[in-house]
Design an enzyme around this catalytic site. Structure first.
Site, mmCIF file in Angstrom:
data_model
loop_
_atom_site.group_PDB
_atom_site.id
_atom_site.type_symbol
_atom_site.label_atom_id
_atom_site.label_comp_id
_atom_site.label_asym_id
_atom_site.label_seq_id
_atom_site.Cartn_x
_atom_site.Cartn_y
_atom_site.Cartn_z
ATOM 1 N N ASP A 117 26.597 -25.413 25.038
ATOM 2 C CA ASP A 117 25.866 -26.382 25.845
ATOM 3 C C ASP A 117 25.235 -27.378 24.879
ATOM 4 O OD1 ASP A 117 26.452 -24.647 27.922
ATOM 5 O OD2 ASP A 117 24.389 -24.530 28.669
ATOM 6 N N HIS A 173 30.262 -20.485 21.139
ATOM 7 C CA HIS A 173 31.486 -19.771 21.477
ATOM 8 C C HIS A 173 32.703 -20.402 20.802
ATOM 9 C CE1 HIS A 173 29.635 -17.478 24.960
ATOM 10 N NE2 HIS A 173 28.690 -18.357 24.653
ATOM 11 N N SER A 260 20.474 -25.758 15.590
ATOM 12 C CA SER A 260 20.771 -26.550 16.779
ATOM 13 C C SER A 260 21.970 -27.490 16.745
ATOM 14 C CB SER A 260 19.536 -27.384 17.129
ATOM 15 O OG SER A 260 19.144 -28.164 16.030
#
EC number: 4.1.1.65
Length: 301
Positions: A117, A173, A260
Site C-alpha cells: 500500500d 509483498h 517506509s
C-alpha cells in the site's frame, strides 16, 4: 499534530485528493531553518537516537495513541486481522497483518502487482529520473545499489517507487513469482522519508540503510527489490525464506515504525507500466495504490 496538504491521485476513483502530512510544522523547521537542518542531520546520523525512537514506539503506553490515529486518518480497521484492543503498542498496530481477503492479488503470470500500500511513482526509462537531482547531480543508481555491475544491469531499465505513509498497511509483498535470493544490506543513515523531505532532498535513497533482494522470474527477468529504512534503526524485517520459490502476493517482510519505501528495478524491455501510473507520474503526481493491484505487464515485442 499539524498537517500540510499534498496532492496525489486516488487510483480507485481517479480523483486528485489531498494527503494530510503528519508533523509538517516540525519538518518545516528541519528543512527551512539553519538550526533545524543541523539538528536534523545530527539526530538522523545518531544510531542511539534511532534506537530510542524505535523503543518508544514499543512501549505499552503508546497503545492509547492507536484509536485517535485510526480515527484521524480514517483507517479501515475492519481489514485488520486483529481488533484494536489486541495491539500491545503503537508499533504492534503499525506492523499489523490484514485479513486474507483484504488485498486481492491481480491474477495473470504476465502481470506484476504493486508490492505494498502506498503512493507510487513509475519511470519507464531510467532517463526519466532526470527530474530528480541530488545536490544538482543526477540520481546515482550505482550509489543506490552499492554495486557497479548490478547498476549496469538496470541502467537502461525501469523503476517504480512506493512511498508508504504512516497510516498505510506496512507489510510488503512479492510483486511477481520467482526465486528470491537472500537480501543484501547496505548500511547507511536513517533520514526521514517524509514527503516534504523528499521534495527537498532525494538523496535519502542513496544515503539511508537499505536491503536489496534479487527475484529471478521467467516473465520479468531479474527484478531488484529494495527496501529503504528510515528513522528507526531496526525498521526493515524480512519474513521470507531466502533461496526459495515465492508466490506473487506472498508476504516478504514488514517495516517497523520508521521504514517506509519500496523501490523496484527492472532490466530493459521487461515491463510495461500501466498507462495511468505512467501518465500521473509524468505530471509529478503520485498515485495511491493498494497492495496487489496491477503495476504493469510483461514486455512483449
Amino acid at each position: 499534530m499539524a498537517a500540510r496538504e499534498m496532492l496525489y491521485v486516488n487510483r480507485e476513483t481517479g480523483k486528485v485528493e489531498q494527503e494530510r502530512i503528519i508533523c509538517s510544522s516540525l519538518v518545516k523547521f528541519f528543512i527551512e531553518t539553519r538550526i533545524g537542518r543541523a539538528l536534523y542531520s545530527v539526530l538522523c546520523k545518531n544510531s542511539l537516537f534511532s534506537r530510542i525512537v524505535g523503543w518508544c514506539q514499543r512501549l505499552r503506553v503508546t497503545r492509547y495513541f492507536i484509536k485517535p490515529f485510526v480515527t484521524k486518518y480514517r483507517i479501515c480497521i475492519e481489514e485488520s486481522a486483529s481488533p484494536l484492543h489486541d495491539y500491545a503498542s503503537f508499533n504492534d498496530f503499525f506492523v499489523r497483518k490484514l485479513k486474507p481477503d483484504a488485498r486481492p492479488i491481480c491474477q495473470g503470470e504476465d502481470i506484476c502487482v504493486t508490492p505494498a500500500d502506498g503512493a507510487y511513482l513509475v519511470f519507464p526509462s531510467m532517463a526519466d529520473l532526470s527530474l530528480f537531482t541530488i545536490k544538482n547531480k543526477p540520481f546515482s543508481l550505482e550509489s543506490f545499489l552499492g554495486d557497479p555491475q548490478l547498476a549496469h544491469q538496470y541502467a537502461q531499465g525501469s523503476m517504480a517507487i512506493a512511498r508508504l505513509a504512516p497510516f498505510d498497511y506496512h507489510r510488503f509483498h512479492f510483486p511477481i513469482a520467482g526465486i528470491a535470493e537472500a537480501p543484501r544490506r547496505i548500511n547507511g543513515h536513517l533520514f526521514s522519508i517524509h514527503p516534504l523531505m523528499l521534495k527537498r532532498n532525494f538523496e535519502v535513497f542513496t544515503e539511508n540503510k537499505r536491503e536489496i533482494t534479487i527475484i529471478t522470474s521467467k516473465e520479468f527477468g531479474e527484478v531488484a527489490y529494495v527496501e529503504v529504512g528510515a528513522l528507526n534503526v531496526g525498521s526493515i524485517h524480512q519474513t521470507f525464506s531466502p533461496g526459495s520459490y515465492v508466490k506473487k502476493g506472498a508476504e516478504k517482510g514488514f517495516f517497523a515504525f520508521g521504514g517506509s519505501t519500496v523501490v523496484l528495478l527492472f532490466q530493459p524491455q521487461r515491463i510495461i507500466f500501466d498507462a495511468d501510473l505512467v501518465g500521473y507520474s509524468a505530471q509529478g503526481l503520485e498515485t495511491r495504490c493498494r497492495m496487489g493491484q496491477s503495476l504493469g505487464k510483461r514486455f512483449s515485442s
